[in-house]
Write a protein that holds these residues in place. Structure first.
Motif, PDB file in Angstrom:
ATOM      1  N   LYS A 218      30.892  25.916  34.701  1.00 55.81           N
ATOM      2  CA  LYS A 218      31.751  24.638  35.314  1.00 55.81           C
ATOM      3  C   LYS A 218      31.288  24.399  36.914  1.00 55.81           C
ATOM      4  O   LYS A 218      31.040  23.139  36.988  1.00 55.81           O
ATOM      5  CB  LYS A 218      33.190  24.881  35.350  1.00 55.81           C
ATOM      6  N   ALA A 219      31.126  25.383  37.440  1.00 52.94           N
ATOM      7  CA  ALA A 219      30.787  25.235  38.825  1.00 52.94           C
ATOM      8  C   ALA A 219      29.371  24.745  38.834  1.00 52.94           C
ATOM      9  O   ALA A 219      29.145  23.952  39.918  1.00 52.94           O
ATOM     10  CB  ALA A 219      30.927  26.480  39.832  1.00 52.94           C
ATOM     11  N   ILE A 220      28.275  25.244  38.221  1.00 53.76           N
ATOM     12  CA  ILE A 220      27.014  24.666  38.084  1.00 53.76           C
ATOM     13  C   ILE A 220      27.012  23.268  37.698  1.00 53.76           C
ATOM     14  O   ILE A 220      26.253  22.327  38.515  1.00 53.76           O
ATOM     15  CB  ILE A 220      26.197  25.461  37.218  1.00 53.76           C
ATOM     16  N   THR A 221      27.751  22.924  36.712  1.00 50.40           N
ATOM     17  CA  THR A 221      27.719  21.568  36.116  1.00 50.40           C
ATOM     18  C   THR A 221      28.198  20.423  37.258  1.00 50.40           C
ATOM     19  O   THR A 221      27.623  19.594  37.172  1.00 50.40           O
ATOM     20  CB  THR A 221      28.280  21.491  34.902  1.00 50.40           C
ATOM     21  N   LEU A 222      29.357  20.835  37.949  1.00 53.68           N
ATOM     22  CA  LEU A 222      29.951  19.864  39.059  1.00 53.68           C
ATOM     23  C   LEU A 222      28.973  19.224  39.949  1.00 53.68           C
ATOM     24  O   LEU A 222      29.153  18.264  40.243  1.00 53.68           O
ATOM     25  CB  LEU A 222      31.011  20.807  39.551  1.00 53.68           C
TER      26      LEU A 222
END
Length: 288
Positions: A218-222
């Motif tokens: 999620k953090a990478i995608t954000l």
């Protein structure tokens, strides 16, 4: 007597006016501190940043003397001390820097805590149930996140201290509330906490590689992979626990080969991620 009373009234008005003007000047200065701090985080020269940051922090502390309850300034100080400790002290090989990091993280926590509601401060070191309930009074994620981040980092480098480790439950409660308020805050860094939380402990103590991966993805995608810290954590807290050596090396290479201009507004953080990635890669033989 009337003349004396008039003079006293004039003096009081003058003093109040002077104090008001001083507070106005300080408040005006604080308004430019946030964009000034952002300009600092755009700095790509780590050595320059390390040398300049302490003076900036002390300047903000000086301003705080005039407005001790200013929440924006308290949040900036919490962020500043967290960032300085993580970037330049926590993993430093210089003698004394680890002890300085402990001190700075604790200082950052105290600044952030002062920006939180009185109900939270009243139970910050007491009953956990009352503390958790008080966290619902928080509406601003910034001081909450930076307080929790500072306290969590302090716990992480004091693992040999049983009392310090006992504070982790308080960090968890704070991050839980922060996640509910805004999961995207500071490029999804709340998910970084959970990635490290689940990926950095054995399964019998609540660790879970799957949950770590979920949060780090999620953090990478954000930020579409432009913020490099989640990839660093992905290698450290997912690839290592799952013993995926190929993923570990590939992810760290991506961090190291990323352009310095990948995310201009976070050049400093990305440069720190690159430096840490290089160190972690050198430890590969010990980790696999």
């Amino acid at each position: 007597m009337k003349t004396a009373a008039n003079l006293l009234l004039i003096l009081c008005i003058g003093l109040n006016l002077g104090c008001s003007m001083k507070r106005f000047a300080v408040k005006t200065t604080i308004q430019v501190m946030e964009p000034a701090a952002q300009a600092f985080y755009e700095e790509g020269d780590l050595e320059f940043a390390r040398e300049a940051m302490p003076a900036n922090l002390k300047m903000m502390e000086g301003l705080l003397k005039s407005v001790p309850d200013d929440e924006a300034l308290l949040s900036l100080l919490a962020q500043g001390y967290c960032s300085y400790s993580f970037a330049f002290l926590e993993d430093s090989e210089k003698s004394g820097d680890l002890d300085r990091a402990k001190m700075m993280y604790k200082k950052g926590f105290q600044f952030g805590l002062r920006a939180l509601p009185e109900s939270v401060r009243a139970h910050a070191g007491g009953n956990l149930e009352k503390f958790e309930n008080a966290l619902n009074d928080i509406k601003d994620v910034a001081p909450l996140f930076w307080s929790a981040y500072c306290l969590g980092s302090w716990v992480n480098i004091n693992k040999q201290d049983v009392d310090a480790v006992g504070e982790l439950i308080r960090v968890e409660l704070m991050m839980k509330r922060a996640l509910a308020l805004d999961e995207e805050f500071y490029h999804g860094s709340i998910h970084l906490f959970y990635g490290a939380y689940f990926g950095g402990r054995p399964k019998m103590l609540g660790g879970s590689a799957e949950k770590a991966k979920e949060h780090l993805d999620k953090a990478i995608t954000l930020r579409q992979g432009r913020f490099l810290m989640p990839k660093l954590y992905y290698a450290q807290f997912y690839a290592v626990p799952t013993q995926n050596e190929e993923l570990f090396e590939r992810t760290l290479r991506e961090v190291l080969e990323a352009s310095p201009e990948l995310m201009p507004e976070e050049r400093l953080a990305n440069q720190v991620a690159k430096r840490r990635a290089a160190k972690l890669l050198k430890q590969k033989k010990d980790l696999f």
